[in-house]
Design a protein around this motif. Sequence first.
Motif, PDB file in Angstrom:
ATOM      1  N   GLN A   1       2.191  -4.487  -6.926  1.00 45.25           N
ATOM      2  CA  GLN A   1       1.551  -5.148  -6.008  1.00 45.25           C
ATOM      3  C   GLN A   1       1.363  -5.175  -4.148  1.00 45.25           C
ATOM      4  O   GLN A   1       0.345  -5.980  -3.926  1.00 45.25           O
ATOM      5  CB  GLN A   1       2.998  -6.554  -5.751  1.00 45.25           C
ATOM      6  CG  GLN A   1       3.490  -7.114  -6.599  1.00 45.25           C
ATOM      7  CD  GLN A   1       4.807  -7.784  -6.547  1.00 45.25           C
ATOM      8  OE1 GLN A   1       5.286  -8.229  -5.839  1.00 45.25           O
ATOM      9  NE2 GLN A   1       5.323  -8.423  -7.733  1.00 45.25           N
ATOM     10  N   VAL A   2       1.527  -4.437  -3.943  1.00 42.94           N
ATOM     11  CA  VAL A   2       1.064  -3.836  -2.746  1.00 42.94           C
ATOM     12  C   VAL A   2      -0.152  -3.384  -2.811  1.00 42.94           C
ATOM     13  O   VAL A   2      -0.800  -3.561  -2.442  1.00 42.94           O
ATOM     14  CB  VAL A   2       1.805  -2.647  -1.695  1.00 42.94           C
ATOM     15  CG1 VAL A   2       1.307  -2.477  -0.458  1.00 42.94           C
ATOM     16  CG2 VAL A   2       3.088  -3.069  -1.931  1.00 42.94           C
ATOM     17  N   ILE A   3      -0.600  -2.900  -3.697  1.00 49.06           N
ATOM     18  CA  ILE A   3      -1.783  -1.867  -4.243  1.00 49.06           C
ATOM     19  C   ILE A   3      -2.879  -3.251  -4.349  1.00 49.06           C
ATOM     20  O   ILE A   3      -3.846  -3.356  -3.579  1.00 49.06           O
ATOM     21  CB  ILE A   3      -2.150  -1.183  -5.331  1.00 49.06           C
ATOM     22  CG1 ILE A   3      -0.933  -0.214  -4.810  1.00 49.06           C
ATOM     23  CG2 ILE A   3      -3.736  -0.741  -5.668  1.00 49.06           C
ATOM     24  CD1 ILE A   3      -0.654   1.001  -6.353  1.00 49.06           C
ATOM     25  N   LEU A   4      -2.253  -4.068  -5.054  1.00 51.22           N
ATOM     26  CA  LEU A   4      -3.343  -5.266  -5.424  1.00 51.22           C
ATOM     27  C   LEU A   4      -3.667  -5.874  -3.941  1.00 51.22           C
ATOM     28  O   LEU A   4      -5.329  -6.633  -4.374  1.00 51.22           O
ATOM     29  CB  LEU A   4      -2.768  -5.828  -6.546  1.00 51.22           C
ATOM     30  CG  LEU A   4      -2.156  -5.387  -7.852  1.00 51.22           C
ATOM     31  CD1 LEU A   4      -1.825  -6.050  -9.015  1.00 51.22           C
ATOM     32  CD2 LEU A   4      -4.352  -5.392  -8.098  1.00 51.22           C
ATOM     33  N   HIS A   5      -2.827  -6.598  -3.488  1.00 50.82           N
ATOM     34  CA  HIS A   5      -2.977  -7.227  -2.495  1.00 50.82           C
ATOM     35  C   HIS A   5      -3.730  -7.063  -1.398  1.00 50.82           C
ATOM     36  O   HIS A   5      -4.884  -7.359  -0.940  1.00 50.82           O
ATOM     37  CB  HIS A   5      -1.575  -7.608  -1.342  1.00 50.82           C
ATOM     38  CG  HIS A   5      -1.872  -7.955   0.099  1.00 50.82           C
ATOM     39  ND1 HIS A   5      -1.909  -9.270  -0.086  1.00 50.82           N
ATOM     40  CD2 HIS A   5      -2.057  -7.917   1.051  1.00 50.82           C
ATOM     41  CE1 HIS A   5      -1.770 -10.287   1.536  1.00 50.82           C
ATOM     42  NE2 HIS A   5      -1.863  -9.396   2.241  1.00 50.82           N
ATOM     43  N   HIS A   6      -4.132  -5.504  -1.117  1.00 50.67           N
ATOM     44  CA  HIS A   6      -5.390  -5.112  -0.139  1.00 50.67           C
ATOM     45  C   HIS A   6      -5.956  -4.444  -0.956  1.00 50.67           C
ATOM     46  O   HIS A   6      -7.616  -4.146  -0.060  1.00 50.67           O
ATOM     47  CB  HIS A   6      -4.511  -3.241   0.592  1.00 50.67           C
ATOM     48  CG  HIS A   6      -3.376  -3.821   0.615  1.00 50.67           C
ATOM     49  ND1 HIS A   6      -1.794  -3.732   0.778  1.00 50.67           N
ATOM     50  CD2 HIS A   6      -3.416  -4.167   2.500  1.00 50.67           C
ATOM     51  CE1 HIS A   6      -1.742  -3.762   1.870  1.00 50.67           C
ATOM     52  NE2 HIS A   6      -2.085  -4.100   2.594  1.00 50.67           N
TER      53      HIS A   6
END
Length: 310
Positions: A185-190
């Motif tokens: 989720q963190v990767i996709l958000h950025h």
Amino acid sequence: MSVQQEAIWTLVLPEGTVGQGAVDWPRRWDLSRIIDRGRHRQLPLTGAHEVIGWSITGHVSPTATWAPAPVCWVADFAADPPLGALRIDPVHLAAGPRGLTLMPADHLDINPAEAERLLTAVAESLKAKAVGVRLGAPDRWYMTAAHAPDAAWWTPQQVAARDLLGCLPAADESVDLKRILNEIQVILHHQPENAIRREQGRPEINSVWPWGWGHRPLLRVGSVVTRIYADHPYAVGLARLAGVEVLEPFEVEKEMSGAAVVIPAGRHGGDPEWLERTWCRRLLKSLARGRISGVRIVTASGRLFEIDAR
């Protein structure tokens, strides 16, 4: 000999297509005749994958043996799947008055290049954890880990109507999976792709949903049909495991015989006029001529309508 081993043709259709038939379809249509005059019963099936599996294998609960993730792996990569394979399909999560809600990939309009870039970023981040990811299609992503969770799974479509957190695996060995999901989720958000989607007013691809895993090696499949007309990955995977011929859902034969399953692709499955013209009219003509012994329609909820020459 069971009814499925005879020359029976099965159409697998969306629930909504059959539900509107009694009111909206012309009475002279062969599609109407199958619904109105055919024998009607409810199969003990709980979803589209079980319906497709039953139509091809004759088993009522095929997902207990042939889980969707490894079967779809066979369809997408034409290779035996690893034991720890699971689907991690891209989704959009949003906070609402009832908590987190999930929007499945089929509502997100993900293009191939966008999916490739997003999953490449995920793969780079997870490389150190010995977790592999692989792209089957823009809406079909896979992950391989040491082992699959020892817990039940829900499809993204099922989760869209349920409490999201209550559908995640709760066993102790699922802790690592939840950590990986949080990292994804963190990767996709950025990712720049999601920044563009935000600017365009489109829902972000901000998470993935894990599902479809199996707890034992994938077995070969016995089939009660001679060919399958479909591009649905679960149907194609089962067909390859069974050694059954796969044709496009638009490749209609002039002379219908044997036993087959038809799963119309995309919007065609919900288009009664196309179904009538392309399949139902020809199927009942073959039935009247004695080339096949029956025609049936089964919906994703397991409602079955079947008609024979009588």
